[in-house]
Design a protein around this motif. Sequence first.
Motif, mmCIF file in Angstrom:
data_model
loop_
_atom_site.group_PDB
_atom_site.id
_atom_site.type_symbol
_atom_site.label_atom_id
_atom_site.label_comp_id
_atom_site.label_asym_id
_atom_site.label_seq_id
_atom_site.Cartn_x
_atom_site.Cartn_y
_atom_site.Cartn_z
ATOM 1 N N CYS A 166 0.811 -1.223 0.000
ATOM 2 C CA CYS A 166 0.000 0.000 0.000
ATOM 3 C C CYS A 166 0.845 1.274 0.000
ATOM 4 O O CYS A 166 0.317 2.368 -0.157
ATOM 5 C CB CYS A 166 -0.982 0.003 1.166
ATOM 6 S SG CYS A 166 -0.196 0.192 2.769
ATOM 7 N N GLY A 167 2.166 1.158 0.183
ATOM 8 C CA GLY A 167 3.029 2.339 0.090
ATOM 9 C C GLY A 167 3.674 2.759 1.395
ATOM 10 O O GLY A 167 4.259 3.845 1.486
ATOM 11 N N LYS A 168 3.656 1.878 2.398
ATOM 12 C CA LYS A 168 4.211 2.237 3.707
ATOM 13 C C LYS A 168 5.719 2.471 3.622
ATOM 14 O O LYS A 168 6.226 3.497 4.074
ATOM 15 C CB LYS A 168 3.920 1.128 4.739
ATOM 16 C CG LYS A 168 2.453 0.787 4.896
ATOM 17 C CD LYS A 168 2.219 -0.290 5.945
ATOM 18 C CE LYS A 168 2.807 -1.662 5.649
ATOM 19 N NZ LYS A 168 2.223 -2.360 4.477
ATOM 20 N N SER A 169 6.419 1.473 3.040
ATOM 21 C CA SER A 169 7.878 1.595 2.976
ATOM 22 C C SER A 169 8.298 2.754 2.076
ATOM 23 O O SER A 169 9.297 3.425 2.345
ATOM 24 C CB SER A 169 8.512 0.310 2.449
ATOM 25 O OG SER A 169 8.247 -0.738 3.333
ATOM 26 N N MET A 170 7.542 2.969 1.021
ATOM 27 C CA MET A 170 7.875 4.056 0.094
ATOM 28 C C MET A 170 7.798 5.402 0.819
ATOM 29 O O MET A 170 8.614 6.284 0.589
ATOM 30 C CB MET A 170 6.876 4.002 -1.064
ATOM 31 C CG MET A 170 7.391 4.446 -2.384
ATOM 32 S SD MET A 170 8.864 3.628 -2.929
ATOM 33 C CE MET A 170 8.174 2.365 -3.933
ATOM 34 N N THR A 171 6.815 5.547 1.710
ATOM 35 C CA THR A 171 6.687 6.769 2.503
ATOM 36 C C THR A 171 7.923 6.926 3.401
ATOM 37 O O THR A 171 8.523 8.008 3.476
ATOM 38 C CB THR A 171 5.398 6.707 3.374
ATOM 39 O OG1 THR A 171 4.294 6.418 2.522
ATOM 40 C CG2 THR A 171 5.158 7.999 4.110
#
Length: 324
Positions: free
Chosen positions: A49-54
């Motif tokens: 869902c984009g946690k690490s990217m954040t």
Amino acid sequence: MENRTELTLKIDHLNVSIKTENGLIKPVNDISLEIPRGKVVGIVGESGCGKSMTARAVMGLLPPATKIEGGSILLDGNELTGHSEEQLCGVRGSEVSMIFQEPMTSLNPVMKVGRQVDEVIRVHQKVPLAEARKMTIEMFRAVGISEPEERYECYPHQLSGGLRQRVMIAMAMIMKPSLLIADEPTTALDVTVEAQILRLMKELNKSGTSILLISHNLGVIAQVCDYVYVMYAGQFVEEADVFALFDQPLHPYTKGLLGAVTSLRREEAVLETIHGVVPDFSELPDGCGFAARCEKCMERCSALMPRMAETEPGHRVRCHLYSA
Ligand SMILES: Nc1ncnc2c1ncn2[C@@H]1O[C@H](COP(=O)(O)OP(=O)(O)OP(=O)(O)O)[C@@H](O)[C@H]1O
Ligand SMILES: [Mg+2]
């Protein structure tokens, strides 16, 4: 560390895009987040869902083909977007540091763990090796590594998973950063070691470090966090104080996540699941990303993106069920 603002981290309308074969995708889509000094803030959401990217955006460690498209990241009041690699190197490790899910991939397998921590110190401070060694051993003791002098001489493969994660935490904490980002720090560990590591993070937090804890596990989030952001398909869909989130979840996705937590009570022994899968970023609808999986889906949901709305002070939700 000198510049003490009320907010350790303030992310405003951050967008990150990646060029892929299927076109441009936005794994971080208009994210805003605040970490007040001395608090533990969580991001929870399903895989992809984009946690690490954040987290990587904050660290300035985004993969190639990725671009920050807009928005702002203030760490202790200092803007990080637009920093050069050299400037980011000065910030990483000393003002913000990160621990990863699998320490084996982040530790150097052919170097003694003690020396790896010494190196972090010597990158940021001109101290003699003997002094760095003393600091490292002290830090090992502080993070609950027994017989720290002996452990200092070990290679990563000679340590258990729990000890390796403690070494990673020691390395992340050695320069006493304002902010520690922990990305799934206990996913690879068994539950007893997980409990110890979470307790350690709580202790570090009490001694003044703000923490951003990323997990797909609501149980982990509940144990450590003061405030929680629920992420879905690149966006925050709900944010609240940890008690409010667990007592009164609003977004159907948050309710689904909570329903998917195993209950020990016999009458609730059936594990609920959220049907469907996280949509492909290249095929997101114009409206709410959760619409296709949502039991409460209405006509406007797939056509119109709901806005984040505040239902109670500090409790916000992105869902048409709650928009005026
Ligand atoms: N190197 C990459 N190249 C292209 N796309 C990527 C890359 N890394 C991640 N993505 C895309 O970005 C999305 C978000 O990835 P991210 O790693 O932030 O997810 P996550 O929430 O941390 O998931 P997990 O819980 O599995 O760690 C992924 O679904 C994937 O589509
Ligand atoms: Mg991740």
